[in-house]
Design a protein around this motif. Sequence first.
Motif, PDB file in Angstrom:
ATOM      1  N   HIS A  34       0.805  -1.224   0.000  1.00 15.40           N
ATOM      2  CA  HIS A  34       0.000   0.000   0.000  1.00 15.40           C
ATOM      3  C   HIS A  34       0.842   1.279   0.000  1.00 15.40           C
ATOM      4  O   HIS A  34       0.272   2.365  -0.154  1.00 15.40           O
ATOM      5  CB  HIS A  34      -0.923   0.030   1.223  1.00 15.40           C
ATOM      6  CG  HIS A  34      -1.839  -1.143   1.316  1.00 15.40           C
ATOM      7  ND1 HIS A  34      -2.898  -1.332   0.446  1.00 15.40           N
ATOM      8  CD2 HIS A  34      -1.849  -2.212   2.178  1.00 15.40           C
ATOM      9  CE1 HIS A  34      -3.530  -2.453   0.767  1.00 15.40           C
ATOM     10  NE2 HIS A  34      -2.920  -2.999   1.802  1.00 15.40           N
ATOM     11  N   GLY A  35       2.138   1.171   0.142  1.00 19.79           N
ATOM     12  CA  GLY A  35       2.960   2.368   0.336  1.00 19.79           C
ATOM     13  C   GLY A  35       3.724   2.852  -0.871  1.00 19.79           C
ATOM     14  O   GLY A  35       4.595   3.716  -0.750  1.00 19.79           O
ATOM     15  N   VAL A  36       3.426   2.330  -2.067  1.00 15.62           N
ATOM     16  CA  VAL A  36       4.103   2.766  -3.284  1.00 15.62           C
ATOM     17  C   VAL A  36       3.323   3.924  -3.903  1.00 15.62           C
ATOM     18  O   VAL A  36       2.104   3.832  -4.102  1.00 15.62           O
ATOM     19  CB  VAL A  36       4.222   1.613  -4.310  1.00 15.62           C
ATOM     20  CG1 VAL A  36       4.933   2.090  -5.569  1.00 15.62           C
ATOM     21  CG2 VAL A  36       4.973   0.440  -3.691  1.00 15.62           C
ATOM     22  N   TYR A  37       4.041   5.010  -4.234  1.00 18.26           N
ATOM     23  CA  TYR A  37       3.393   6.186  -4.808  1.00 18.26           C
ATOM     24  C   TYR A  37       4.099   6.609  -6.096  1.00 18.26           C
ATOM     25  O   TYR A  37       5.305   6.374  -6.262  1.00 18.26           O
ATOM     26  CB  TYR A  37       3.389   7.356  -3.805  1.00 18.26           C
ATOM     27  CG  TYR A  37       2.491   7.105  -2.621  1.00 18.26           C
ATOM     28  CD1 TYR A  37       1.159   7.512  -2.633  1.00 18.26           C
ATOM     29  CD2 TYR A  37       2.967   6.421  -1.502  1.00 18.26           C
ATOM     30  CE1 TYR A  37       0.324   7.259  -1.546  1.00 18.26           C
ATOM     31  CE2 TYR A  37       2.140   6.157  -0.415  1.00 18.26           C
ATOM     32  CZ  TYR A  37       0.815   6.590  -0.443  1.00 18.26           C
ATOM     33  OH  TYR A  37      -0.013   6.324   0.612  1.00 18.26           O
ATOM     34  N   VAL A  38       3.329   7.226  -6.988  1.00 18.00           N
ATOM     35  CA  VAL A  38       3.870   7.710  -8.262  1.00 18.00           C
ATOM     36  C   VAL A  38       3.290   9.097  -8.544  1.00 18.00           C
ATOM     37  O   VAL A  38       2.298   9.514  -7.937  1.00 18.00           O
ATOM     38  CB  VAL A  38       3.517   6.763  -9.433  1.00 18.00           C
ATOM     39  CG1 VAL A  38       4.227   5.435  -9.279  1.00 18.00           C
ATOM     40  CG2 VAL A  38       2.005   6.558  -9.538  1.00 18.00           C
ATOM     41  N   ARG A  39       3.918   9.805  -9.486  1.00 14.02           N
ATOM     42  CA  ARG A  39       3.442  11.117  -9.893  1.00 14.02           C
ATOM     43  C   ARG A  39       2.579  10.992 -11.142  1.00 14.02           C
ATOM     44  O   ARG A  39       2.965  10.331 -12.116  1.00 14.02           O
ATOM     45  CB  ARG A  39       4.612  12.042 -10.190  1.00 14.02           C
ATOM     46  CG  ARG A  39       5.449  12.388  -8.970  1.00 14.02           C
ATOM     47  CD  ARG A  39       4.761  13.355  -8.053  1.00 14.02           C
ATOM     48  NE  ARG A  39       4.764  14.726  -8.549  1.00 14.02           N
ATOM     49  CZ  ARG A  39       4.237  15.754  -7.901  1.00 14.02           C
ATOM     50  NH1 ARG A  39       3.635  15.560  -6.740  1.00 14.02           N
ATOM     51  NH2 ARG A  39       4.281  16.964  -8.415  1.00 14.02           N
ATOM     52  N   VAL A  40       1.420  11.631 -11.125  1.00 14.08           N
ATOM     53  CA  VAL A  40       0.524  11.655 -12.279  1.00 14.08           C
ATOM     54  C   VAL A  40      -0.003  13.078 -12.432  1.00 14.08           C
ATOM     55  O   VAL A  40      -0.703  13.577 -11.544  1.00 14.08           O
ATOM     56  CB  VAL A  40      -0.660  10.671 -12.111  1.00 14.08           C
ATOM     57  CG1 VAL A  40      -1.572  10.754 -13.328  1.00 14.08           C
ATOM     58  CG2 VAL A  40      -0.156   9.252 -11.920  1.00 14.08           C
ATOM     59  N   ALA A  41       0.347  13.716 -13.537  1.00 16.92           N
ATOM     60  CA  ALA A  41      -0.148  15.064 -13.859  1.00 16.92           C
ATOM     61  C   ALA A  41       0.074  16.049 -12.711  1.00 16.92           C
ATOM     62  O   ALA A  41      -0.824  16.814 -12.342  1.00 16.92           O
ATOM     63  CB  ALA A  41      -1.621  15.008 -14.236  1.00 16.92           C
ATOM     64  N   GLY A  42       1.270  16.032 -12.131  1.00 17.77           N
ATOM     65  CA  GLY A  42       1.600  16.996 -11.091  1.00 17.77           C
ATOM     66  C   GLY A  42       1.067  16.677  -9.725  1.00 17.77           C
ATOM     67  O   GLY A  42       1.176  17.487  -8.805  1.00 17.77           O
ATOM     68  N   THR A  43       0.481  15.488  -9.542  1.00 16.20           N
ATOM     69  CA  THR A  43      -0.027  15.082  -8.232  1.00 16.20           C
ATOM     70  C   THR A  43       0.581  13.740  -7.845  1.00 16.20           C
ATOM     71  O   THR A  43       1.043  12.982  -8.688  1.00 16.20           O
ATOM     72  CB  THR A  43      -1.562  14.948  -8.242  1.00 16.20           C
ATOM     73  OG1 THR A  43      -1.940  13.924  -9.172  1.00 16.20           O
ATOM     74  CG2 THR A  43      -2.217  16.256  -8.645  1.00 16.20           C
ATOM     75  N   THR A  44       0.561  13.465  -6.549  1.00 15.35           N
ATOM     76  CA  THR A  44       1.090  12.202  -6.030  1.00 15.35           C
ATOM     77  C   THR A  44      -0.073  11.258  -5.747  1.00 15.35           C
ATOM     78  O   THR A  44      -1.015  11.621  -5.034  1.00 15.35           O
ATOM     79  CB  THR A  44       1.899  12.451  -4.746  1.00 15.35           C
ATOM     80  OG1 THR A  44       3.015  13.288  -5.061  1.00 15.35           O
ATOM     81  CG2 THR A  44       2.403  11.141  -4.162  1.00 15.35           C
ATOM     82  N   ARG A  45       0.005  10.044  -6.328  1.00 14.47           N
ATOM     83  CA  ARG A  45      -1.087   9.089  -6.190  1.00 14.47           C
ATOM     84  C   ARG A  45      -0.550   7.710  -5.836  1.00 14.47           C
ATOM     85  O   ARG A  45       0.583   7.363  -6.208  1.00 14.47           O
ATOM     86  CB  ARG A  45      -1.886   8.991  -7.491  1.00 14.47           C
ATOM     87  CG  ARG A  45      -2.520  10.292  -7.936  1.00 14.47           C
ATOM     88  CD  ARG A  45      -3.307  10.099  -9.201  1.00 14.47           C
ATOM     89  NE  ARG A  45      -3.827  11.350  -9.728  1.00 14.47           N
ATOM     90  CZ  ARG A  45      -4.516  11.468 -10.852  1.00 14.47           C
ATOM     91  NH1 ARG A  45      -4.758  10.373 -11.580  1.00 14.47           N
ATOM     92  NH2 ARG A  45      -4.952  12.626 -11.267  1.00 14.47           N
ATOM     93  N   PRO A  46      -1.361   6.874  -5.158  1.00 12.96           N
ATOM     94  CA  PRO A  46      -0.937   5.490  -4.894  1.00 12.96           C
ATOM     95  C   PRO A  46      -0.802   4.725  -6.207  1.00 12.96           C
ATOM     96  O   PRO A  46      -1.604   4.896  -7.123  1.00 12.96           O
ATOM     97  CB  PRO A  46      -2.082   4.922  -4.041  1.00 12.96           C
ATOM     98  CG  PRO A  46      -2.824   6.110  -3.527  1.00 12.96           C
ATOM     99  CD  PRO A  46      -2.670   7.186  -4.547  1.00 12.96           C
TER     100      PRO A  46
END
Length: 504
Positions: free
Chosen positions: A116-128
């Motif tokens: 559950h702790g992996v995050y990525v950047r999508v369109a200038g926001t941080t999302r799981p």
Amino acid sequence: MKLEEIFAGESKNLEFKESLPVKSSKYMKTIVAFANGQGGKLIIGVEDDTKKIVGIDKNEAFKIMDAIANAISDSCKPAIIPDIYMQTVNEATVIIVDIEAGRQRPYYLAAEGLQHGVYVRVAGTTRPADEAMVKELLFEGNNRFFDKTVCLGLQVSEADIEKLCFDMKQVALRNCRSDEERALVKDVTPKQLLSWGILTEYEGMLVPTNAYAILTGADILHCTFQCAVFKDNERVIFVDRREFMGAVQDIIEDAYQFVLRNIHLGAVIEGLYRQDVYEIPPAAIRELIINAAVHRSYLDNGNIQVAIFDNRLEITSPGKLPLGQTIEKMREGYSKVRNEALAMAFSYMHLIERWGTGMLRIAKMIREAGLGELEILGGETELRFNIYRKQATEQASKTEQASEEKAGQGAGQASETDTKAGQGAGQASEIDMKAGQGAGQALESEEIILVDFLAKNPRSNIREIAQNLVLSKSAVDRLIKKLKTKKIIERVGTSQKGYWKVLN
């Protein structure tokens, strides 16, 4: 850091904080996302909304920097090594936390765990990150290729392998440009498939990899092209749509032919001969479709989408850019292989060449056709290519002029060029004209598509119509009822042995 970067606003690799949040979790997710992506910078001392540089207290600067370093060390796994420094911007001091793209991915928050702790950047926001993205990061972190791993649940015989070898050679021969090239095409053998990673050895036996499943169209692995023509410039009203499933090298050709059928075809005179010319260079279209197939993420359940709008051709490939690749590098001709086994197979079949110059070649063809620059967007969860059609700016005046000329002719006769343009996107088809004349009523886009299909496939049943037009059976029933009411079609004979008749 340049002042222009700050005022450009947040992006996939830039984020602002007015001050250091009390809870480190508020920015640790962003740190992890930067490491899982192309890297990025967190800037402390800049208002997010206004981009006003407020700065931080110089007396507190080193304390803040230590707090950031400790939080990253305690919160992130594997270890992320940041570069933290102060910089003066407009006489104010800001703190910049510079994170490089990590190679031990996936990075995650220790408190939330890998699941559950992996995050990525999508369109200038941080999302799981979703499950497919986590798997993609795992393959990157271990320097492995998904297409070269064993395809679980797929069993093949020697005859199946021989058929793939034969089919690949036939594709290679079809794609050769001369007899000399065809003479150089060698047979494909199981040993060759093994060396490319299309087969692998397991307990002394040859077993198929994911690349094998993709090249044979096995149902066990998702490989689909969704193709559509839309009215105007938005994804709202369908004019035509198709789905192609099967061996990837075959559905590439299906998608390519779909585009050619739905763009404008004109003509030029060279000497004594007339030569047909498409508004978009066919070679550029084909290479972009092939590029989408060979470089997409097959861990992602999304489909390759080929969309034709009034003003552009849009090709979208699922999956983020591979580690080390950027849109800027792509424009410069740098190629990063995501699917190594597929790339070897595509090279043998003369679908791609091995030097990675395809993107430069596509961009050149588009410029020389007077279509401007190839637009490349995304890269975080999908990659999109846009080719803008020449008629986006010119066609309006040409259409108006053509309409006036047709009205002046009285009989409504179209010139040869208009007829061919009518076969492309944005013009009425012959069946549309006949249907409109027969009933004196305008038809909806889905009704036009159905009438066209029934004219070509009069003995199709409801199930076959639904499958081919990607509609539900109830939707097909509804459309048929409306067309019968408008006296556009009728059923001749029984439901089992009859056929559909399009009324003129």
